[in-house]
Design a protein around this motif. Structure first.
Motif, mmCIF file in Angstrom:
data_model
loop_
_atom_site.group_PDB
_atom_site.id
_atom_site.type_symbol
_atom_site.label_atom_id
_atom_site.label_comp_id
_atom_site.label_asym_id
_atom_site.label_seq_id
_atom_site.Cartn_x
_atom_site.Cartn_y
_atom_site.Cartn_z
ATOM 1 N N SER A 78 0.826 -1.211 0.000
ATOM 2 C CA SER A 78 0.000 0.000 0.000
ATOM 3 C C SER A 78 0.858 1.258 0.000
ATOM 4 O O SER A 78 0.582 2.218 -0.733
ATOM 5 C CB SER A 78 -0.920 0.011 1.225
ATOM 6 N N MET A 79 1.898 1.243 0.826
ATOM 7 C CA MET A 79 2.783 2.413 0.890
ATOM 8 C C MET A 79 3.520 2.615 -0.428
ATOM 9 O O MET A 79 3.648 3.744 -0.914
ATOM 10 C CB MET A 79 3.783 2.240 2.035
ATOM 11 N N TRP A 80 4.006 1.535 -1.025
ATOM 12 C CA TRP A 80 4.760 1.643 -2.278
ATOM 13 C C TRP A 80 3.865 2.143 -3.409
ATOM 14 O O TRP A 80 4.269 2.991 -4.203
ATOM 15 C CB TRP A 80 5.393 0.300 -2.638
ATOM 16 N N LYS A 81 2.642 1.641 -3.454
ATOM 17 C CA LYS A 81 1.706 2.114 -4.485
ATOM 18 C C LYS A 81 1.331 3.576 -4.248
ATOM 19 O O LYS A 81 1.108 4.313 -5.204
ATOM 20 C CB LYS A 81 0.458 1.229 -4.514
ATOM 21 N N SER A 82 1.269 3.987 -2.988
ATOM 22 C CA SER A 82 0.989 5.396 -2.678
ATOM 23 C C SER A 82 2.098 6.296 -3.204
ATOM 24 O O SER A 82 1.841 7.391 -3.710
ATOM 25 C CB SER A 82 0.842 5.592 -1.166
ATOM 26 N N VAL A 83 3.337 5.831 -3.087
ATOM 27 C CA VAL A 83 4.473 6.596 -3.626
ATOM 28 C C VAL A 83 4.323 6.753 -5.139
ATOM 29 O O VAL A 83 4.507 7.844 -5.677
ATOM 30 C CB VAL A 83 5.813 5.913 -3.273
ATOM 31 N N GLY A 84 3.983 5.663 -5.815
ATOM 32 C CA GLY A 84 3.782 5.733 -7.264
ATOM 33 C C GLY A 84 2.674 6.699 -7.638
ATOM 34 O O GLY A 84 2.807 7.482 -8.594
ATOM 35 N N PHE A 85 1.581 6.685 -6.871
ATOM 36 C CA PHE A 85 0.465 7.600 -7.131
ATOM 37 C C PHE A 85 0.885 9.047 -6.915
ATOM 38 O O PHE A 85 0.562 9.929 -7.719
ATOM 39 C CB PHE A 85 -0.730 7.247 -6.242
ATOM 40 N N ALA A 135 10.024 10.721 1.377
ATOM 41 C CA ALA A 135 10.034 10.387 2.794
ATOM 42 C C ALA A 135 9.461 8.993 3.048
ATOM 43 O O ALA A 135 9.981 8.253 3.895
ATOM 44 C CB ALA A 135 9.232 11.436 3.575
ATOM 45 N N ILE A 136 8.417 8.619 2.325
ATOM 46 C CA ILE A 136 7.835 7.281 2.496
ATOM 47 C C ILE A 136 8.834 6.205 2.095
ATOM 48 O O ILE A 136 8.994 5.194 2.799
ATOM 49 C CB ILE A 136 6.520 7.148 1.696
ATOM 50 N N VAL A 137 9.517 6.394 0.971
ATOM 51 C CA VAL A 137 10.517 5.410 0.551
ATOM 52 C C VAL A 137 11.646 5.319 1.583
ATOM 53 O O VAL A 137 12.112 4.231 1.921
ATOM 54 C CB VAL A 137 11.073 5.751 -0.854
ATOM 55 N N SER A 138 12.071 6.460 2.113
ATOM 56 C CA SER A 138 13.107 6.461 3.157
ATOM 57 C C SER A 138 12.632 5.704 4.394
ATOM 58 O O SER A 138 13.396 4.934 4.992
ATOM 59 C CB SER A 138 13.478 7.891 3.548
ATOM 60 N N TYR A 139 11.379 5.912 4.769
ATOM 61 C CA TYR A 139 10.816 5.225 5.928
ATOM 62 C C TYR A 139 10.781 3.720 5.702
ATOM 63 O O TYR A 139 11.172 2.932 6.585
ATOM 64 C CB TYR A 139 9.412 5.763 6.211
ATOM 65 N N LEU A 140 10.301 3.293 4.534
ATOM 66 C CA LEU A 140 10.263 1.862 4.226
ATOM 67 C C LEU A 140 11.668 1.274 4.199
ATOM 68 O O LEU A 140 11.897 0.159 4.685
ATOM 69 C CB LEU A 140 9.563 1.626 2.882
#
Length: 197
Positions: A78-85, A135-140
């Motif tokens: 979900s987080m990765w797809k959110s980054v793409g969106f 920031a989301i990618v860094s968090y993941l």
């Protein structure tokens, strides 16, 4: 007061940022893993929509896969797809912002004097979307168990970071120029005259 030279300089920087955004979306290399083994060098990269590996024929596949989006990995998916969106949304807003730049540069003095507010808002919006994606990618990368020693943030992440920084700095530059620079030369209003008979 913002001038054609200010908008033109900002446009050049923004075009570079837009190119970086599109490159970061399409290159499959936000996170990379590389290790030397007895059989040779093994590499794996993850992009927003594709994953590539040096195993086999070295081809790329869609990412995240079905298995990545079920069970315990649903949060990551979900987080990765959110980054793409968010990155795709930022790219769309960048195209709209390019149109706004063209309208303001060619639209005359009055549009340049008032249009900087809308343009600065659009630039900040793009910057915020990209900053959130970064920031989301860094968090993941820091918290997800799949990223162990050897993984690193790579070219796509770096391009995104540079792109949002350029957008934010450009928005600040345009906003500051509206207050710092003197009004554009071009024409002066003729004062009204009263004729007394």
């Amino acid at each position: 007061m913002t001038r054609v030279a200010v908008y033109s300089t900002a446009l050049v920087a923004f075009v570079a940022a837009t190119a970086m955004t599109f490159a970061s979306i399409f290159i499959p290399n936000w996170l990379s893993y590389e290790i030397d083994s007895p059989t040779g060098k093994f590499t794996k990269t993850l992009g927003l929509h594709r994953s590539c590996s040096s195993v086999g024929d070295g081809s790329c596949q869609h990412f995240p896969q079905y298995d990545d989006c079920h069970g315990t990995d649903r949060y990551f998916c979900s987080m990765w797809k959110s980054v793409g969106f968010m990155m795709s949304s930022a790219a769309v807003f960048e195209l709209v912002t390019l149109v706004a730049f063209c309208v303001l540069i060619t639209g005359g003095k009055q549009k340049r004097e008032t249009g900087w507010k809308v343009l600065s808002f659009m630039l900040m919006l793009v910057g915020i979307l990209q900053c959130a994606a970064m920031a989301i990618v860094s968090y993941l990368f820091d918290t997800d168990d799949r990223f162990f020693v050897g993984w690193k943030l790579s070219e796509g992440w770096i391009l995104c970071t540079v792109s949002w920084c350029i957008c934010v700095v450009t928005a600040i530059f345009i906003s500051a120029s509206a207050f710092i620079f003197a009004p554009e030369d071009g024409y002066e209003l003729i004062p009204s005259e009263r004729y007394v008979d």
